[in-house]
Design a protein around this motif. Structure first.
Motif, short mmCIF file in Angstrom:
data_model
loop_
_atom_site.label_atom_id
_atom_site.label_comp_id
_atom_site.label_asym_id
_atom_site.label_seq_id
_atom_site.Cartn_x
_atom_site.Cartn_y
_atom_site.Cartn_z
N PHE A 65 0.83 -1.22 0.00
CA PHE A 65 0.00 0.00 0.00
C PHE A 65 0.86 1.26 0.00
N GLN A 66 1.74 1.36 -0.98
CA GLN A 66 2.64 2.51 -1.06
C GLN A 66 1.88 3.81 -1.34
N ASP A 67 2.49 4.93 -0.89
CA ASP A 67 1.97 6.28 -1.11
C ASP A 67 0.57 6.48 -0.54
N GLN A 68 0.32 5.86 0.60
CA GLN A 68 -0.98 6.00 1.27
C GLN A 68 -0.78 6.49 2.70
N ASN A 69 0.15 7.43 2.86
CA ASN A 69 0.53 7.85 4.21
C ASN A 69 -0.64 8.41 5.01
N THR A 70 -1.41 9.32 4.41
CA THR A 70 -2.53 9.93 5.13
C THR A 70 -3.57 8.90 5.53
N ALA A 71 -3.92 8.04 4.59
CA ALA A 71 -4.91 7.00 4.89
C ALA A 71 -4.41 6.07 5.99
N LEU A 72 -3.12 5.76 5.95
CA LEU A 72 -2.57 4.84 6.94
C LEU A 72 -2.48 5.46 8.33
N ILE A 73 -2.42 6.78 8.40
CA ILE A 73 -2.47 7.45 9.71
C ILE A 73 -3.81 7.15 10.38
N PHE A 74 -4.89 7.30 9.61
CA PHE A 74 -6.22 7.02 10.16
C PHE A 74 -6.39 5.53 10.45
N VAL A 75 -5.86 4.68 9.58
CA VAL A 75 -5.94 3.24 9.81
C VAL A 75 -5.22 2.86 11.10
N SER A 76 -4.07 3.48 11.35
CA SER A 76 -3.32 3.19 12.57
C SER A 76 -4.10 3.58 13.82
N ILE A 77 -4.72 4.76 13.77
CA ILE A 77 -5.50 5.22 14.92
C ILE A 77 -6.69 4.31 15.16
N ILE A 78 -7.38 3.94 14.08
CA ILE A 78 -8.52 3.03 14.21
C ILE A 78 -8.06 1.67 14.73
N GLY A 79 -6.92 1.20 14.23
CA GLY A 79 -6.40 -0.08 14.68
C GLY A 79 -6.10 -0.11 16.17
N ILE A 80 -5.49 0.96 16.67
CA ILE A 80 -5.20 1.04 18.11
C ILE A 80 -6.51 1.05 18.91
N ALA A 81 -7.52 1.75 18.40
CA ALA A 81 -8.82 1.79 19.08
C ALA A 81 -9.45 0.40 19.12
N ILE A 82 -9.33 -0.34 18.02
CA ILE A 82 -9.88 -1.70 17.98
C ILE A 82 -9.18 -2.61 18.98
N LEU A 83 -7.86 -2.47 19.08
CA LEU A 83 -7.12 -3.27 20.06
C LEU A 83 -7.58 -2.95 21.48
N ALA A 84 -7.85 -1.68 21.75
CA ALA A 84 -8.34 -1.30 23.07
C ALA A 84 -9.72 -1.92 23.33
N LEU A 85 -10.55 -1.99 22.30
CA LEU A 85 -11.88 -2.60 22.45
C LEU A 85 -11.77 -4.11 22.68
N ILE A 86 -10.82 -4.75 22.00
CA ILE A 86 -10.60 -6.18 22.23
C ILE A 86 -10.22 -6.41 23.69
N TYR A 87 -9.33 -5.57 24.19
CA TYR A 87 -8.94 -5.67 25.59
C TYR A 87 -10.14 -5.46 26.51
N ARG A 88 -10.93 -4.46 26.19
CA ARG A 88 -12.08 -4.11 27.02
C ARG A 88 -13.13 -5.22 27.03
N SER A 89 -13.17 -6.02 25.97
CA SER A 89 -14.17 -7.08 25.89
C SER A 89 -13.88 -8.23 26.84
N GLN A 90 -12.67 -8.27 27.39
CA GLN A 90 -12.28 -9.34 28.30
C GLN A 90 -12.42 -8.89 29.74
N VAL A 91 -13.08 -9.70 30.56
CA VAL A 91 -13.20 -9.35 31.97
C VAL A 91 -11.83 -9.37 32.63
#
Length: 216
Positions: A65-91
């Motif tokens: 996915f070359q030359d997609q720096n701006t899009a990948l910034i948003f993807v990275s932020i969303i990815g970190i948020a998803i990881l936090a939700l995965i963590y949150r889903s576990q008691v």
């Protein structure tokens, strides 16, 4: 005291955060050294199967996915948020899950900082014909492999438990992690202890009594 362990936000899991921060520091330090010591496209050693080669990557891990720096910034932020939700889903997140998320969050944060500051990611690990990558890439891929193992291979863990069988994953006083000790559990942050003091007449659960300097 509730028999169900309360969920804790990821920002209070100091072990996971320390791992993520360690990966972030190693990634950023290694990139700094490469940028300081090697010119763009310069390799050390010049030839060989394993080299350090200073390259720029405007795509994602391993150069896709070359030359997609701006899009990948948003993807990275969303990815970190998803990881936090995965963590949150576990008691009570398992140690393996915390390892996986710590590796991924630290790696994602390292590459995200590159994209924000210099509009590309510094890659330098050059092995044979494999695309050049960095510490963050390796950390993210390792974390994903562990996460895949957890959800696809490993047997599910019943983390809804309480009392003697399940214990308390998190301290009822400060939300710190509880470790099993002789006769009960102890918080790794505030030091408060819980111990088994007896059984109810029904015999189907245990009563825990909070001991130490702090009380509920």
């Amino acid at each position: 005291m509730s028999a169900v362990t309360p969920r804790i936000p990821i920002y209070k899991d100091f072990v996971l955060l320390q791992l993520a921060f360690l990966i972030f520091l190693i990634d950023q330090f290694s990139k700094f050294v490469i940028r300081d010591q090697l010119q763009f496209r310069e390799s050390f050693p010049r030839e060989g199967f394993f080299r350090f080669t200073h390259t720029h990557n405007t795509g994602s891990a391993f150069g896709i996915f070359q030359d997609q720096n701006t899009a990948l910034i948003f993807v990275s932020i969303i990815g970190i948020a998803i990881l936090a939700l995965i963590y949150r889903s576990q008691v009570v997140p398992t140690g393996l899950l915390r390892l996986s998320l710590g590796l991924q969050i630290g790696g994602a944060a390292g590459n995200l900082l590159d994209r924000l500051l210099i509009q590309h990611v510094t890659d330098f690990v050059d092995i044979g014909t494999w695309p050049v990558f960095n510490v963050a890439d390796a950390s993210i891929i390792t974390g994903l492999v562990i996460l895949g193992y957890i959800f696809l291979v490993a047997e599910p863990v019943d983390n809804e438990g309480s009392g003697l069988n399940g214990g308390y994953g998190w301290c009822p006083v400060c939300d710190g992690q509880m470790l099993t000790v002789t006769g009960g559990w102890r918080c790794t942050i505030c030091g408060v202890r819980e111990r088994v003091v007896g059984e109810l007449l029904t015999g189907d659960r245990l009563v825990e009594e909070l001991t130490g300097d702090q009380k509920l």
